[in-house]
Design an enzyme around this catalytic site. Structure first.
Site, PDB file in Angstrom:
ATOM      1  N   LYS A  47      -5.430 -11.961  -6.503  1.00  0.00           N
ATOM      2  CA  LYS A  47      -6.406 -12.581  -5.853  1.00  0.00           C
ATOM      3  C   LYS A  47      -7.552 -11.801  -6.031  1.00  0.00           C
ATOM      4  CE  LYS A  47      -6.591 -10.048  -1.416  1.00  0.00           C
ATOM      5  NZ  LYS A  47      -7.088 -10.210  -0.189  1.00  0.00           N
TER       6      LYS A  47
ATOM      7  N   LYS B  38     -11.663  -6.825  -3.116  1.00  0.00           N
ATOM      8  CA  LYS B  38     -12.691  -5.723  -3.182  1.00  0.00           C
ATOM      9  C   LYS B  38     -11.998  -4.377  -3.762  1.00  0.00           C
ATOM     10  CE  LYS B  38     -13.660  -6.880   1.277  1.00  0.00           C
ATOM     11  NZ  LYS B  38     -13.651  -6.563   2.407  1.00  0.00           N
TER      12      LYS B  38
ATOM     13  N   LYS C 297       0.789  -1.230  -0.013  1.00  0.00           N
ATOM     14  CA  LYS C 297      -0.002   0.263   0.075  1.00  0.00           C
ATOM     15  C   LYS C 297       0.766   1.389  -0.102  1.00  0.00           C
ATOM     16  CE  LYS C 297      -4.171  -1.932   1.385  1.00  0.00           C
ATOM     17  NZ  LYS C 297      -5.418  -2.082   2.351  1.00  0.00           N
TER      18      LYS C 297
HETATM   19  P1  ATP Z   1     -10.190  -7.453  -0.303  1.00  0.00           P
HETATM   20  O1  ATP Z   1      -8.429  -7.736  -0.516  1.00  0.00           O
HETATM   21  O2  ATP Z   1     -10.758  -8.347  -1.162  1.00  0.00           O
HETATM   22  O3  ATP Z   1     -10.275  -6.094  -0.374  1.00  0.00           O
HETATM   23  P2  ATP Z   1      -9.537  -7.793   2.411  1.00  0.00           P
HETATM   24  O4  ATP Z   1      -8.068  -8.684   2.315  1.00  0.00           O
HETATM   25  O5  ATP Z   1      -8.960  -6.364   2.343  1.00  0.00           O
HETATM   26  O6  ATP Z   1     -10.315  -7.939   1.273  1.00  0.00           O
HETATM   27  P3  ATP Z   1     -11.182  -8.459   4.320  1.00  0.00           P
HETATM   28  O7  ATP Z   1     -12.470  -8.143   3.684  1.00  0.00           O
HETATM   29  O8  ATP Z   1     -11.055  -8.124   5.836  1.00  0.00           O
HETATM   30  O9  ATP Z   1      -9.826  -8.149   3.500  1.00  0.00           O
HETATM   31  O10 ATP Z   1     -11.058 -10.228   4.248  1.00  0.00           O
HETATM   32  C1  ATP Z   1     -11.853 -10.933   4.907  1.00  0.00           C
HETATM   33  C2  ATP Z   1     -11.309 -12.447   4.814  1.00  0.00           C
HETATM   34  O11 ATP Z   1     -11.082 -12.969   3.597  1.00  0.00           O
HETATM   35  C3  ATP Z   1      -9.899 -12.535   5.301  1.00  0.00           C
HETATM   36  O12 ATP Z   1      -9.599 -13.800   6.119  1.00  0.00           O
HETATM   37  C4  ATP Z   1      -8.899 -12.687   3.848  1.00  0.00           C
HETATM   38  O13 ATP Z   1      -7.888 -13.342   4.180  1.00  0.00           O
HETATM   39  C5  ATP Z   1      -9.990 -13.466   3.064  1.00  0.00           C
HETATM   40  N1  ATP Z   1      -9.743 -13.106   1.639  1.00  0.00           N
HETATM   41  C6  ATP Z   1      -9.891 -11.885   0.989  1.00  0.00           C
HETATM   42  N2  ATP Z   1      -9.841 -12.243  -0.437  1.00  0.00           N
HETATM   43  C7  ATP Z   1      -9.526 -13.553  -0.644  1.00  0.00           C
HETATM   44  C8  ATP Z   1      -9.264 -14.524  -1.723  1.00  0.00           C
HETATM   45  N3  ATP Z   1      -9.171 -13.701  -2.766  1.00  0.00           N
HETATM   46  N4  ATP Z   1      -9.318 -15.646  -1.559  1.00  0.00           N
HETATM   47  C9  ATP Z   1      -9.411 -16.378  -0.363  1.00  0.00           C
HETATM   48  N5  ATP Z   1      -9.446 -15.597   0.696  1.00  0.00           N
HETATM   49  C10 ATP Z   1      -9.423 -14.316   0.506  1.00  0.00           C
END
Ligand code: ATP
Ligand code: LTN
Length: 334
Positions: A197, A200, A114
């Site tokens: 991955k 969001k 970031k």
């Molecule tokens: P994103 O990356 O999608 O913005 P994030 O990683 O910021 O999401 P959270 O929304 O807090 O974070 O994630 C919630 C849970 O979802 C965490 O346990 C994270 O490891 C899991 N997670 C997020 N993206 C993936 C993915 N592509 N595959 C598997 N698990 C995921």
């Protein structure tokens, strides 16, 4: 009574969770609530690191709670709460910050990514201290296990290091947690770019399967997923990352093994396969979406669940904070 404890959190950073959040984390939360003493929170304080609009944040927090319930969390079987409702999270986070080295915090991949994107001058300090707040979330509840996706492994390692450091210096007060990270499903990839991955915070939504999207939108996205060269439906992450990702999704939602699915599609083409994946996803999510929308129609009901959850969580969290404060030498208020 003596069930092992789990804790996990999810950020309310979007209007909907995506399939990665579900398969990587929330699906395990639902399973573990039966066998474990489970604490799950919507980590709204963590979401502040991305400077959300206040109205959006309020809406996304309630929508997150509705989705968690719709996906199968049962407030009678787990403690579901909002992080900011339990002030102990901030109280322990400060202690964790004081125990973390600048070097080790600077090595966190999420912070490095970031700060590279935004530039260190413009990035908020909250992005830097994010992992210490997460460590506090986990250690407050003396969690044995933390169900998360693969991307959170490094944060769990830091949490373990901090707990061990605390215990060595001040006596054994904190449980050393373990990550609960599945082999399959812990990393779901973007449908348009199977090298990153599903996230969001992606620029284009076309590779994201959102839990609350309509069946039409999700069907279209799956049918336009990037596929690989060749024609065979085979699991091979290097040669066929797109097809492998779809196979992982299909298998996780249908309960069929990848090998069985490969057999079912022998001699068939990518089009047939994508059509079948779309059907499985859409049928799986249809009742979830309906339930979440129904729950959102009754915010008072959601508030009641969150009130009860915060009360239960605070009892456990306050006890840890009191013990930690005493051990580090803060005198109690008379
Ligand atoms: P994103 O990356 O999608 O913005 P994030 O990683 O910021 O999401 P959270 O929304 O807090 O974070 O994630 C919630 C849970 O979802 C965490 O346990 C994270 O490891 C899991 N997670 C997020 N993206 C993936 C993915 N592509 N595959 C598997 N698990 C995921
Ligand atoms: N950083 C996590 C969200 C999170 C979390 C936690 C996960 C915050 N606190 C405690 C597990 C336990 C993420 O998924 N981005």
């Amino acid at each position: 009574m003596n069930k092992p404890r789990v804790l996990s959190g999810i950020q309310p950073t979007n209007g909907s969770f995506h399939l990665g959040n579900y398969l990587g984390a929330v699906k395990q939360w639902v399973e573990l609530q039966e066998s474990h003493d489970a604490f799950y929170c919507v980590v709204d304080l963590h979401a502040l690191t991305s400077s959300p609009d206040p109205k959006e944040l309020r809406k996304n927090t309630l929508t997150s709670v509705a989705q968690l319930l719709a996906l199968g969390l049962n407030p009678d079987h787990c403690t579901l709460f909002v992080q900011s409702h339990v002030p102990a999270h901030n109280q322990l986070a400060w202690v964790m910050e004081c125990m973390t080295g600048m070097g080790e915090a600077s090595r966190m991949t999420q912070f490095k990514d970031k700060s590279q994107k935004t530039g260190t001058d413009r990035i908020g300090v909250g992005v830097f201290t994010y992992p210490m707040l997460m460590a506090a979330d986990i250690l407050l509840y003396q969690a044995d296990q933390v169900p998360v996706g693969e991307d959170q492994r490094q944060h769990i390692e830091l949490t373990r290091d901090l707990a061990e450091r605390f215990n060595t210096t001040y006596g054994k007060a904190l449980t050393i947690p373990e990550g609960y990270i599945l082999k399959s499903g812990a990393k779901i990839y973007d449908l348009q770019d199977p090298s990153s991955k599903m996230s969001k915070s992606t620029e284009s939504l076309s590779g994201l399967i959102e839990i609350l999207d309509t069946p039409e939108v999700n069907t279209k996205k799956i049918k336009s997923a990037i596929t690989d060269t060749g024609r065979e439906i085979k699991f091979h992450t290097q040669e066929k990352p797109g097809i492998s990702n779809l196979l992982t999704i299909f298998s996780a939602l249908s309960g069929k093994s990848v090998t069985d699915i490969e057999k079912d599609f022998e001699g068939k083409g990518y089009g047939d396969f994508k059509g079948a994946v779309a059907e499985v996803v859409v049928e799986y999510l249809r009742p979830v979406r309906a339930k979440a929308l129904e729950l959102l129609d009754d915010p008072t009901h959601l508030s009641k669940i969150l009130h009860a959850g915060a009360e239960k969580a605070a009892v456990v969290a306050d006890k840890t904070v009191a013990d930690v404060y005493e051990r580090i030498g803060l005198i109690p208020r008379a």
